[in-house]
Design a protein around this motif. Structure first.
Motif, PDB file in Angstrom:
ATOM      1  N   VAL A   6     -36.350 112.596 -61.248  1.00 25.50           N
ATOM      2  CA  VAL A   6     -37.444 112.641 -60.690  1.00 25.50           C
ATOM      3  C   VAL A   6     -38.352 112.384 -61.739  1.00 25.50           C
ATOM      4  N   ARG A   7     -39.178 111.203 -62.001  1.00 22.06           N
ATOM      5  CA  ARG A   7     -39.895 110.691 -62.975  1.00 22.06           C
ATOM      6  C   ARG A   7     -41.297 110.273 -62.380  1.00 22.06           C
ATOM      7  N   PRO A   8     -42.399 111.403 -62.134  1.00 19.56           N
ATOM      8  CA  PRO A   8     -43.780 110.821 -61.706  1.00 19.56           C
ATOM      9  C   PRO A   8     -44.305 109.771 -62.945  1.00 19.56           C
ATOM     10  N   GLY A  56     -43.327 106.651 -53.417  1.00 19.67           N
ATOM     11  CA  GLY A  56     -42.212 107.161 -54.577  1.00 19.67           C
ATOM     12  C   GLY A  56     -41.094 105.958 -54.294  1.00 19.67           C
ATOM     13  N   VAL A  57     -40.440 105.506 -55.298  1.00 17.30           N
ATOM     14  CA  VAL A  57     -39.572 104.526 -55.381  1.00 17.30           C
ATOM     15  C   VAL A  57     -38.054 105.213 -56.064  1.00 17.30           C
ATOM     16  N   ASN A  58     -37.096 105.239 -55.343  1.00 18.47           N
ATOM     17  CA  ASN A  58     -35.757 105.609 -55.891  1.00 18.47           C
ATOM     18  C   ASN A  58     -35.110 104.380 -56.537  1.00 18.47           C
ATOM     19  N   GLY A  90     -43.010  99.731 -62.432  1.00 13.72           N
ATOM     20  CA  GLY A  90     -43.688 100.676 -61.960  1.00 13.72           C
ATOM     21  C   GLY A  90     -45.202 100.968 -62.146  1.00 13.72           C
ATOM     22  N   LYS A  91     -45.609 100.367 -63.463  1.00 15.70           N
ATOM     23  CA  LYS A  91     -47.129 100.330 -63.869  1.00 15.70           C
ATOM     24  C   LYS A  91     -47.829  99.308 -62.884  1.00 15.70           C
ATOM     25  N   GLY A  97     -44.535 107.033 -58.007  1.00 18.67           N
ATOM     26  CA  GLY A  97     -43.815 107.711 -58.625  1.00 18.67           C
ATOM     27  C   GLY A  97     -42.424 107.038 -58.909  1.00 18.67           C
ATOM     28  N   MET A  98     -41.261 107.573 -59.716  1.00 24.45           N
ATOM     29  CA  MET A  98     -39.847 106.817 -59.754  1.00 24.45           C
ATOM     30  C   MET A  98     -39.204 108.087 -59.741  1.00 24.45           C
TER      31      MET A  98
END
Length: 314
Positions: A6-8, A56-58, A90-91, A97-98
């Motif tokens: 998990v990477r915020p 949040g995106v997986n 993502g940005k 979050g990713m």
């Protein structure tokens, strides 16, 4: 088994992704992609489901794909061309979050169908067979297929010289003759007619088998193979041997998320037309970029390809 990281999407992560502006499977003849329809509204638009990228995106990735995405086992830090692309999306698309999930090639459609990943960014070649199950935005990268051999081995310099050799590839890739459809198997048999095919779970296993002398070559996309050349100095890509038409890497997305797919495609257009694409390639394929002055011409797709192959409503 998928291994989530998990990477915020922190400000530091975004800043790291933006530093790039300062200044990595059958070919199209073997069940490859046909252009989709990207600019006209689909008749299914009325049934468009809510955005799958709103929170949040997986993201399904490959953790051990040198040049494209590698995870440091100690720091859990990711680096690679596709990692840069994921951070850019993502940005730019403001993901909350990713979560990065390591997936084998054979499970890429599965995680999208089952909804355990919203996106797959994992050297994912656009093909008609896959497009029947999921959707694609892209391409963001193109490459031919080729062979990786031990550096001292000069016995393979053409497709014909693979006769009687054992060639390793990965289950579920566009080079996998076992899992491909009959028409694809026929084409692949034509490409390497007399070679034996040995299947592994991932390309790192294939390269390990090659370096140990257990197989004679590794067969997949040249950009993936050059990634391993960056890591190991005892292997090389067979020069002058290109197999089939270009493989086009796209971002896999769940079927039916048409508006999200078009948004991703628009950001991919921005990525490949900016300095980000060039700088990311140079950062993660330094030997290849130094050896090939025309690397952009060879590995960067045209914007017209993104228009043609993204978000097919077939």
């Amino acid at each position: 088994m998928m291994k989530p990281t998990v990477r915020p999407l922190t400000a530091a992560a975004l800043c790291g992704a933006l530093t790039l502006t300062a200044a990595c499977t059958a070919d199209r003849d073997a069940g490859g992609p046909s252009p989709g329809v990207s600019d006209e509204p689909s008749s299914a638009a009325a049934r468009q489901k809510p955005s799958i990228l709103a929170r949040g995106v997986n993201i399904g990735v490959k953790y051990d794909q040198p040049g494209f995405n590698v995870e440091d086992g100690d720091t859990r830090h990711h680096a690679g061309f596709e990692n840069d692309l994921a951070n850019f999306l993502g940005k730019e698309m403001k993901f909350e979050g990713m979560a990065f999930n390591d997936i084998p090639s054979k499970d890429r459609e599965k995680v999208l169908r089952e909804g355990t990943a919203e996106l797959v960014i994992a050297t994912y070649s656009i093909t008609d067979d896959r497009d029947e199950e999921i959707d694609f935005a892209g391409p963001y990268f193109q490459t031919r297929q080729g062979l990786l051999v031990r550096d001292e081995d000069r016995s393979i310099d053409s497709r014909e010289k693979t006769a009687g050799k054992v060639v390793c590839t990965v289950q579920g890739s566009t080079s996998d003759t076992r899992d491909s459809k009959p028409s694809t198997r026929k084409q692949l048999a034509r490409l390497l007619p007399e070679a034996g095919v040995h299947l592994q779970e991932d390309y790192s296993d294939c390269v390990q088998q090659l370096r140990a002398g257990n197989v004679d070559a590794v067969w997949t996309d040249q950009a993936v193979l050059y990634g391993f050349v960056e890591r190991h100095d005892d292997v090389r890509v067979v020069e002058g041997l290109e197999i089939g038409s270009p493989q086009l890497y796209g971002v896999g997305i769940q079927e039916g998320a048409e508006e999200d797919c078009r948004r991703v495609a628009e950001k991919l257009r921005e990525f490949i037309t900016s300095a980000r694409w060039r700088e990311s390639f140079r950062n993660h394929f330094p030997k290849l970029a130094a050896a090939d002055e025309q690397f952009e011409q060879h590995y960067k797709p045209a914007v017209s390809d993104v228009d043609a192959y993204s978000c097919s409503d077939d």
